[in-house]
Design a protein around this motif. Structure first.
Motif, PDB file in Angstrom:
ATOM      1  N   LEU A 185      -2.438 -13.747 -26.526  1.00  0.00           N
ATOM      2  CA  LEU A 185      -2.281 -13.039 -25.262  1.00  0.00           C
ATOM      3  C   LEU A 185      -3.630 -12.553 -24.751  1.00  0.00           C
ATOM      4  O   LEU A 185      -4.541 -12.256 -25.540  1.00  0.00           O
ATOM      5  CB  LEU A 185      -1.322 -11.862 -25.443  1.00  0.00           C
ATOM      6  N   ASN A 186      -3.745 -12.444 -23.438  1.00  0.00           N
ATOM      7  CA  ASN A 186      -4.975 -11.988 -22.805  1.00  0.00           C
ATOM      8  C   ASN A 186      -4.874 -10.494 -22.531  1.00  0.00           C
ATOM      9  O   ASN A 186      -4.247 -10.065 -21.560  1.00  0.00           O
ATOM     10  CB  ASN A 186      -5.203 -12.764 -21.506  1.00  0.00           C
ATOM     11  N   TRP A 187      -5.516  -9.703 -23.381  1.00  0.00           N
ATOM     12  CA  TRP A 187      -5.414  -8.253 -23.267  1.00  0.00           C
ATOM     13  C   TRP A 187      -6.297  -7.673 -22.166  1.00  0.00           C
ATOM     14  O   TRP A 187      -6.303  -6.465 -21.936  1.00  0.00           O
ATOM     15  CB  TRP A 187      -5.717  -7.599 -24.615  1.00  0.00           C
ATOM     16  N   HIS A 225      -0.568 -12.133 -30.295  1.00  0.00           N
ATOM     17  CA  HIS A 225      -0.024 -13.409 -29.822  1.00  0.00           C
ATOM     18  C   HIS A 225       1.495 -13.295 -29.704  1.00  0.00           C
ATOM     19  O   HIS A 225       2.087 -12.306 -30.125  1.00  0.00           O
ATOM     20  CB  HIS A 225      -0.393 -14.537 -30.798  1.00  0.00           C
ATOM     21  N   CYS A 226       2.084 -14.318 -29.155  1.00  0.00           N
ATOM     22  CA  CYS A 226       3.542 -14.393 -29.099  1.00  0.00           C
ATOM     23  C   CYS A 226       3.950 -15.799 -29.521  1.00  0.00           C
ATOM     24  O   CYS A 226       3.115 -16.604 -29.943  1.00  0.00           O
ATOM     25  CB  CYS A 226       4.053 -14.069 -27.694  1.00  0.00           C
ATOM     26  N   SER A 227       5.218 -16.105 -29.418  1.00  0.00           N
ATOM     27  CA  SER A 227       5.706 -17.451 -29.707  1.00  0.00           C
ATOM     28  C   SER A 227       5.499 -18.361 -28.509  1.00  0.00           C
ATOM     29  O   SER A 227       5.523 -17.915 -27.346  1.00  0.00           O
ATOM     30  CB  SER A 227       7.197 -17.393 -30.050  1.00  0.00           C
ATOM     31  N   ASP A 259      -2.594 -16.642 -16.657  1.00  0.00           N
ATOM     32  CA  ASP A 259      -3.567 -15.556 -16.779  1.00  0.00           C
ATOM     33  C   ASP A 259      -3.192 -14.582 -17.893  1.00  0.00           C
ATOM     34  O   ASP A 259      -4.019 -13.750 -18.296  1.00  0.00           O
ATOM     35  CB  ASP A 259      -3.671 -14.790 -15.463  1.00  0.00           C
ATOM     36  N   LEU A 260      -1.955 -14.654 -18.390  1.00  0.00           N
ATOM     37  CA  LEU A 260      -1.529 -13.784 -19.485  1.00  0.00           C
ATOM     38  C   LEU A 260      -1.977 -14.316 -20.840  1.00  0.00           C
ATOM     39  O   LEU A 260      -1.824 -13.641 -21.860  1.00  0.00           O
ATOM     40  CB  LEU A 260       0.000 -13.647 -19.479  1.00  0.00           C
ATOM     41  N   PHE A 261      -2.537 -15.522 -20.840  1.00  0.00           N
ATOM     42  CA  PHE A 261      -2.998 -16.178 -22.070  1.00  0.00           C
ATOM     43  C   PHE A 261      -4.449 -16.610 -21.884  1.00  0.00           C
ATOM     44  O   PHE A 261      -5.119 -16.176 -20.950  1.00  0.00           O
ATOM     45  CB  PHE A 261      -2.085 -17.371 -22.385  1.00  0.00           C
TER      46      PHE A 261
END
Length: 569
Positions: free
Chosen positions: A192-194, A117-119, A139-141
């Motif tokens: 985050l969407n890996w 994850h990120c902030s 789409d990155l999450f």
């Protein structure tokens, strides 16, 4: 940039391979290690001022918990930028100087990377919110519409790693209710969407960024959570978990391993992998994936001889097929300090059972912690030391609610005390807080209050005292460096009375740990190397450990039965 040259890098006596296989690694929690500028929060200047202390302790490497720009919703594990340093800790230039200064002392460095994850302050997430439902950054999450006729119900009923729901609804730029986003931790930590190649490329570049600055290893936070089942199924017993240990995560670490292997100097990838299944755990340590992973099975184990032996055997047996070194951990920044745990009737650790106000015998806990130190430092593989355990610090359980900062405390409604109690700033010197944590002219008190009783546990009070916890750690780590038998290698169990752990490491080293209620005689030996406490003549008292120089390995394995005579009734 050109990596810093390594100077005088420590090599243990048993080291015949990469450094990470048998290293003693010291975890620095930057907020609480040492405050250089007097604002009550630890920083890089403080760490640099204490490098001589870490060198004298004898450690091989330092692992730094996150020091990146962050709103600090979760003490820095909500990262806004992995390529810079939060101003509260200092600057990137200071971090580079710290890495170089540590290398000059022969100490390697490991930085924390948080890939799950990120902030919510990260530019990607801010763009995802500002752009509304059509933003490419979504789409990155894990943005999803809600359930129910009006979309006001969460997409799943998953429970978060901090407890509570795992979805938060957004508001569209026009003020209408929007989609929901996934966060396995706090709402300020969007996952985050890996499955997206841009996420994968970003973190591969982050690895290169820090390797280019000379770091020797990457500690990977929540390493088993990155990949999710995109169909978002509910969690059902006896079915694959939708976000714990999903098979696709291994492809990520194979890519990371290729990056690490392309750099000189044995760069290491070390995973935080919480998995009860030892065989699944070992899959992360296959030769083309991570180099090592934290041993939470051992950390949470009861102070019980049978349980510890089962944990040690299970760990070594799981690591052997993949050729990976075991790791031995007693405490870290997330768990109740083991001086406190070992002084309780229930000496195990579990987040589910974490409570305050449980009766604790700190004298007993300290005695057991001393014995546990000799046990963990003599087992095959690498050992981790969490800052302050070498001082015998206990869990601080009387922090006023108004001063607590851990989201685990707030998300549980105060039922879970959170992790602040193991994160209290270190005591360095003096008879009263801040105990040298901050300069004498500091403008603010430490960010968490220190107990007055720590005056006897400061580094200065213990230095030179042969009976102190600090000198025990210094002596043990120094012996570990000179003893050919210690570090990476093999272990042979010796017959022992009930409640006693006894094992041999070649050549000629034996460790005994007495967890029974009675003293036991020592086996035949030529020298007493180090004991965790006073002996009873030639007998080992309860809750005490000893390292011995023992005769060469017998030709007949049955002779090992004579190594530990039966205990006195």
């Amino acid at each position: 940039m050109t990596p810093e040259p390594r100077k005088q890098v420590r090599v243990s006596a048993a080291d015949g391979g990469p450094w990470w296989r048998g290293a003693v690694i010291y975890q620095v929690y930057p907020r609480s290690f040492a405050d250089g500028d007097g604002d009550g929060i630890g920083d890089i200047a403080g760490i640099r001022s204490r490098l001589s202390y870490l060198s004298a302790l004898g450690i091989d490497a330092i692992w730094f918990s996150p020091w990146y720009p962050s709103p600090m919703a979760d003490a820095g594990y909500d990262v806004a930028d992995h390529r810079d340093i939060d101003p509260v800790f200092g600057s990137l230039a200071e971090a580079e100087a710290l890495i170089a200064e540590a290398h000059a002392l022969g100490i390697r460095t490991i930085v924390d990377v948080v890939p799950n994850h990120c902030s919510d302050a990260h530019p990607w997430f801010q763009a995802a919110l500002a752009g509304g439902p059509g933003a490419a950054e979504r789409d990155l999450f894990w943005f999803r519409p809600g359930c129910g006729p009006s979309g006001d119900q969460r997409p799943t009923d998953w429970v978060g790693e901090f407890g509570g729901p795992t979805w938060t609804r957004t508001t569209n730029p026009d003020g209408t209710p929007g989609d929901w986003y996934l966060h396995l931790f706090a709402p300020e930590q969007p996952d985050l969407n890996w499955d997206h190649p841009r996420v994968r490329a970003e973190f591969e570049d982050i690895l290169r960024f820090w390797f280019d600055r000379g770091v020797d290893g990457i500690r990977i936070d929540s390493a088993g959570l990155l990949v999710k089942d995109a169909t978002l199924p509910e969690i059902v017993a006896d079915r694959p978990h939708p976000f714990h240990d999903v098979d696709g995560v291994h492809e990520i670490y194979r890519d990371w391993r290729r990056i690490a292997d392309a750099y000189p100097g044995d760069r290491a990838l070390i995973g935080e992998v919480w998995l009860p299944d030892r065989q699944r755990f070992a899959r992360y340590l296959r030769p083309d994936e991570l180099h090592a992973a934290f041993n939470f099975d051992f950390l949470g184990c009861a102070w019980d001889a049978a349980a510890l032996r089962e944990s040690i055997d299970g760990t070594l047996n799981a690591h052997a097929p993949v050729g990976a070194p075991a790791t031995w951990v007693l405490s870290n920044h997330d768990v109740t300090r083991h001086v406190t745990r070992y002084g309780r009737a229930d000496t195990t650790f579990s987040f589910a059972a974490k409570r305050e106000g449980i009766p604790t015998d700190l004298e007993l806990g300290t005695r057991r912690a001393r014995a546990a130190a000799l046990l963990s430092l003599s087992l095959p593989g690498a050992a981790y030391v969490y800052q302050g355990e070498e001082l015998g610090l206990w869990e601080v359980e009387d922090i006023p609610h108004g001063l607590r900062q851990d989201p685990m405390f707030f998300r549980s409604g105060g039922v879970d005390p959170g992790r602040d109690g193991c994160r209290v700033p270190l005591p360095w010197s003096g008879d009263a807080p801040p105990f040298g944590f901050s300069p004498d002219d500091a403008s603010r008190v430490p960010w968490l209050p220190q107990p007055a009783d720590w005056k006897d546990r400061t580094a200065r009070a213990q230095a030179g005292d042969p009976h102190s916890m600090l000198e025990l750690y210094r002596a043990a780590i120094a012996l570990r460096r000179t003893e050919v038998a210690l570090g990476d290698g093999a272990l042979t169990w010796l017959p022992a009375p009930d409640g006693v752990l006894a094992f041999r490491r070649e050549p000629g080293f034996t460790c005994l740990v007495n967890l029974s209620g009675a003293s036991v005689p020592l086996p035949p030996h030529t020298r007493k190397l180090l004991a965790s406490g006073p002996l009873d003549d030639d007998r080992l008292p309860p809750d005490t450990a000893i390292w011995l120089r023992t005769p060469p390995h017998p030709h007949n394995p049955r002779d090992l039965a004579l190594s530990v005579p039966a205990s006195r009734t």
